[in-house]
Design an enzyme around this catalytic site. Structure first.
Site, PDB file in Angstrom:
ATOM      1  N   ARG A  74      -0.902  16.641  -0.901  1.00  0.00           N
ATOM      2  CA  ARG A  74      -0.042  15.910   0.022  1.00  0.00           C
ATOM      3  C   ARG A  74      -0.660  16.006   1.421  1.00  0.00           C
ATOM      4  O   ARG A  74      -1.222  17.021   1.801  1.00  0.00           O
ATOM      5  CB  ARG A  74       1.365  16.518   0.035  1.00  0.00           C
ATOM      6  CG  ARG A  74       2.213  16.145  -1.194  1.00  0.00           C
ATOM      7  CD  ARG A  74       2.585  14.679  -1.171  1.00  0.00           C
ATOM      8  NE  ARG A  74       3.482  14.287  -2.246  1.00  0.00           N
ATOM      9  CZ  ARG A  74       3.062  13.784  -3.413  1.00  0.00           C
ATOM     10  NH1 ARG A  74       1.753  13.677  -3.652  1.00  0.00           N
ATOM     11  NH2 ARG A  74       3.924  13.408  -4.330  1.00  0.00           N
ATOM     12  N   GLU A 128       1.779   8.269   5.430  1.00  0.00           N
ATOM     13  CA  GLU A 128       1.355   7.130   4.611  1.00  0.00           C
ATOM     14  C   GLU A 128       2.314   5.943   4.791  1.00  0.00           C
ATOM     15  O   GLU A 128       3.509   6.146   4.963  1.00  0.00           O
ATOM     16  CB  GLU A 128       1.319   7.549   3.138  1.00  0.00           C
ATOM     17  CG  GLU A 128       0.259   8.592   2.845  1.00  0.00           C
ATOM     18  CD  GLU A 128       0.300   9.099   1.416  1.00  0.00           C
ATOM     19  OE1 GLU A 128       0.975   8.488   0.567  1.00  0.00           O
ATOM     20  OE2 GLU A 128      -0.344  10.115   1.158  1.00  0.00           O
ATOM     21  N   HIS A 137      -3.903   6.803  -1.675  1.00  0.00           N
ATOM     22  CA  HIS A 137      -3.012   7.537  -2.590  1.00  0.00           C
ATOM     23  C   HIS A 137      -3.033   6.898  -3.977  1.00  0.00           C
ATOM     24  O   HIS A 137      -2.003   6.446  -4.491  1.00  0.00           O
ATOM     25  CB  HIS A 137      -1.593   7.566  -2.036  1.00  0.00           C
ATOM     26  CG  HIS A 137      -0.760   8.670  -2.635  1.00  0.00           C
ATOM     27  ND1 HIS A 137       0.297   9.236  -1.994  1.00  0.00           N
ATOM     28  CD2 HIS A 137      -0.834   9.294  -3.833  1.00  0.00           C
ATOM     29  CE1 HIS A 137       0.857  10.156  -2.767  1.00  0.00           C
ATOM     30  NE2 HIS A 137       0.181  10.196  -3.889  1.00  0.00           N
TER      31      HIS A 137
END
Ligand code: 8YV
Length: 312
Positions: free
Chosen positions: A231, A260, A278
């Site tokens: 993360r 993000e 991602h």
């Protein structure tokens, strides 16, 4: 009578169609007044689907007084308020294990790209620069030292992959693990000092926020590489931008970011960092397996009272 299910965020088409066959689904993501909708209809729903990327907060859970089960698409739980679910006895299913291989593969794709500058060299050729000069030398991967932060489901697969590159593996975690042959480092700075490649495979959330600080990056040093498939919150992103810009570390491979889908624009011009949106679990095969498990968790709950993969 099909159970009422609130679909919190968009899901792959295959799972949306399957859910609609078995549940009375409402696409919450399409609501223009989500709070107003929950105030009026929240009591109708016994099931909720969620995504790891967006999670479900305590307020949403509180607005669903009849909720019995949450089924999340993804393995990350950092944005899902598990305490709120536990307090109400709400079952929570998620999709671990089925994505381990693709996420571990992505860790090595980023590691190889960061060390050998695959993407940067590709851009070099496309810009027509090869006829002018040979591409600069890069960094060998085979036989180097791999430090893994978080030897969990995914971390262990990454460690297993390393044998293909004859790498020595050490790891950092809350405590040493039984039955693993890798060296344990009780300090993350010590692991960073030892490692040539520091791979982050730990969970997100408040307990790991900014675990990779400016000090850890300094310990990793000018010949070290940081790989993040965990993360974005695990890394002090401002410190990372500084370390990459000023070559305090050799490079990085990043699939996740603090905010993000926004990525610090200072990274865009750098050739010593690889940036992915991602996508570590983003293969046809893995997303199908995740989608199937989202449904299977729900089906299991309504048949047996328990989800297949429980997060609580
Ligand atoms: C998810 C992820 O697929 O599983 C996770 O926790 O980060 C990804 O693999 C993505 O975030 C979908 O929500």
């Amino acid at each position: 009578m099909k159970p009422r299910l609130l679909q919190h965020g968009r899901l792959p088409e295959r799972i949306e169609a399957k859910l609609a066959e078995h549940f009375d689904v409402h696409p919450f993501w399409s609501e223009t007044d989500p709070a107003g909708y929950l105030a009026k209809h929240g009591g109708e729903f016994v099931a909720l689907t969620a995504r790891a990327a967006t999670g479900v907060d305590a307020a949403t859970i509180a607005a669903l007084p009849a909720l019995r089960v949450i089924s999340s698409f993804g393995v990350g739980l950092d944005k899902l308020d598990l305490d709120a679910a536990r307090a109400r006895g709400i079952a929570v299913g998620y999709t671990p294990d089925v994505l381990n291989d693709c996420v571990a593969d992505t860790a090595f794709a980023l590691l190889m790209d960061a060390a050998r500058q695959v993407s940067a060299a590709d851009r070099y050729v496309r810009r027509g620069e090869w006829p002018k000069a040979a591409y600069p030398l890069t960094t060998r991967v085979s036989g180097k030292r791999l430090g893994i932060v978080g030897l969990g489901r995914i971390g262990r697969v990454i460690a297993k992959r390393s044998s293909g590159f004859d790498m020595e593996v050490r790891y950092f975690g809350r405590q040493p693990q039984e039955g693993v042959s890798y060296g344990f480092e009780p300090s993350i700075e010590a692991l960073a000092r030892w490692a040539d490649f520091l791979v982050l495979a730990t969970s997100g959330g408040p307990n790991t926020k900014h675990l990779i600080s400016a000090n850890v990056l300094e310990a990793l040093g000018p010949e070290g590489y940081l790989i993040n498939i965990a993360r974005g919150t695990v890394v002090d992103e401002a410190a990372l931008v500084d370390a990459l810009t000023n070559k305090k570390i050799a490079g990085a491979g990043l699939d996740v970011f603090e905010n993000e889908p926004h990525v610090p624009e200072a990274l865009f011009k750098l050739d010593n960092v690889v940036l992915l949106p991602h996508v570590a679990s983003g293969t046809h095969e893995t997303r199908k397996a995740m989608a199937d498990l989202v449904f299977d968790n729900l089906q299991s709950f309504f048949e047996t009272g328990k989800v297949l993969k429980s997060a609580v």
